[in-house]
Enzyme design. Structure first.
Site, short mmCIF file in Angstrom:
data_model
loop_
_atom_site.label_atom_id
_atom_site.label_comp_id
_atom_site.label_asym_id
_atom_site.label_seq_id
_atom_site.Cartn_x
_atom_site.Cartn_y
_atom_site.Cartn_z
N LYS A 114 0.83 -1.21 0.00
CA LYS A 114 0.00 0.00 0.00
C LYS A 114 0.87 1.27 0.00
O LYS A 114 2.09 1.20 0.20
CB LYS A 114 -0.92 -0.02 1.22
CG LYS A 114 -1.97 -1.13 1.16
CD LYS A 114 -2.85 -1.05 2.40
CE LYS A 114 -3.94 -2.08 2.41
NZ LYS A 114 -4.78 -1.96 3.63
N TYR A 172 -12.47 -2.70 -3.04
CA TYR A 172 -13.03 -2.92 -1.70
C TYR A 172 -14.55 -3.09 -1.70
O TYR A 172 -15.19 -2.89 -0.68
CB TYR A 172 -12.66 -1.74 -0.79
CG TYR A 172 -11.22 -1.76 -0.33
CD1 TYR A 172 -10.69 -2.84 0.35
CD2 TYR A 172 -10.39 -0.66 -0.55
CE1 TYR A 172 -9.37 -2.84 0.79
CE2 TYR A 172 -9.07 -0.65 -0.11
CZ TYR A 172 -8.58 -1.75 0.55
OH TYR A 172 -7.28 -1.75 1.00
N PHE A 212 -15.78 2.03 7.75
CA PHE A 212 -14.42 2.45 7.38
C PHE A 212 -14.16 2.36 5.88
O PHE A 212 -13.04 2.62 5.42
CB PHE A 212 -13.37 1.61 8.14
CG PHE A 212 -13.59 0.12 8.03
CD1 PHE A 212 -13.11 -0.58 6.94
CD2 PHE A 212 -14.26 -0.57 9.03
CE1 PHE A 212 -13.30 -1.95 6.83
CE2 PHE A 212 -14.45 -1.94 8.94
CZ PHE A 212 -13.98 -2.64 7.82
N ARG A 268 -1.28 -14.23 3.93
CA ARG A 268 -1.99 -13.69 5.09
C ARG A 268 -1.17 -13.88 6.38
O ARG A 268 -1.13 -13.00 7.23
CB ARG A 268 -3.37 -14.32 5.20
CG ARG A 268 -4.24 -13.86 4.03
CD ARG A 268 -5.66 -14.34 4.08
NE ARG A 268 -6.42 -13.78 5.18
CZ ARG A 268 -6.89 -12.54 5.23
NH1 ARG A 268 -6.65 -11.69 4.25
NH2 ARG A 268 -7.58 -12.12 6.26
N THR A 326 -4.69 -7.64 10.55
CA THR A 326 -5.03 -6.33 9.98
C THR A 326 -4.63 -5.19 10.92
O THR A 326 -4.09 -4.18 10.49
CB THR A 326 -6.54 -6.26 9.69
OG1 THR A 326 -6.87 -7.33 8.79
CG2 THR A 326 -6.92 -4.94 9.06
N ARG A 334 3.06 -6.38 8.96
CA ARG A 334 2.31 -5.34 9.67
C ARG A 334 2.89 -5.05 11.05
O ARG A 334 2.85 -3.92 11.52
CB ARG A 334 0.84 -5.72 9.74
CG ARG A 334 0.18 -5.64 8.36
CD ARG A 334 -1.25 -6.06 8.40
NE ARG A 334 -1.89 -5.87 7.10
CZ ARG A 334 -2.80 -6.70 6.61
NH1 ARG A 334 -3.18 -7.77 7.29
NH2 ARG A 334 -3.34 -6.45 5.44
N HIS A 363 -1.88 -5.52 1.54
CA HIS A 363 -3.17 -6.18 1.35
C HIS A 363 -2.88 -7.55 0.79
O HIS A 363 -1.98 -7.72 -0.03
CB HIS A 363 -4.04 -5.41 0.34
CG HIS A 363 -5.18 -6.22 -0.18
ND1 HIS A 363 -6.35 -6.37 0.50
CD2 HIS A 363 -5.30 -6.97 -1.31
CE1 HIS A 363 -7.17 -7.15 -0.18
NE2 HIS A 363 -6.56 -7.53 -1.29
#
Length: 141
Positions: free
Chosen positions: A10, A50, A58, A86, A92, A103, A116
């Protein structure tokens, strides 16, 4: 089973100069990068990306963020690729992300969470067809 999945670095990951480190983490997990491009998307494309979250409070924040700057889109291939990505990405919410995940290392919040990854094989096919229509025949077969 060998699968293909979509992953995005991102805008915060690009701005933070973490592209190479993130690609390296995927490759260390045995994933092969089979397509890669850096682009900046518009809000309409972001809305489509999305679309499954359109009823969430959100949603607009996600759309605004992912369209705020350049990002890197890639198709990754490997054994159980969706779940591998993942796991490497982490939760997340970076506060809940396991030590050593992308992350955990780089994300600042739930929206600006650096990466993502498709959440299912079905979504991976839809996302690959959106982000890489030029590879539709060869990469989804």
């Amino acid at each position: 089973m060998v699968e293909k999945t979509l992953s995005l670095v991102k805008p915060d990951g690009v701005a933070g100069n973490h592209i190479g480190e993130i690609l390296n983490l995927y490759e260390k997990e045995g994933l092969k990068i089979v397509a890669l491009k850096m682009i900046k998307i518009n809000k309409e494309f972001a809305r489509q990306h999305y679309i499954d979250l359109k009823d969430k409070p959100f949603y607009q924040e996600l759309v605004d963020f992912i369209s705020s700057g350049p990002l890197v889109a890639m198709i990754l291939e490997g054994e159980d690729a969706v779940n591998t990505v993942r796991r490497v990405n982490g939760a997340t919410d970076p506060k809940e992300a396991a030590e050593g995940t992308i992350r955990n290392k780089y994300a600042k919040g739930k929206t600006d969470n650096t990466v993502h990854g498709s959440d299912s094989v079905e979504h991976a096919k839809r996302e690959i067809s959106m982000w890489f229509p030029e590879y539709l025949d060869s990469y989804l077969s």
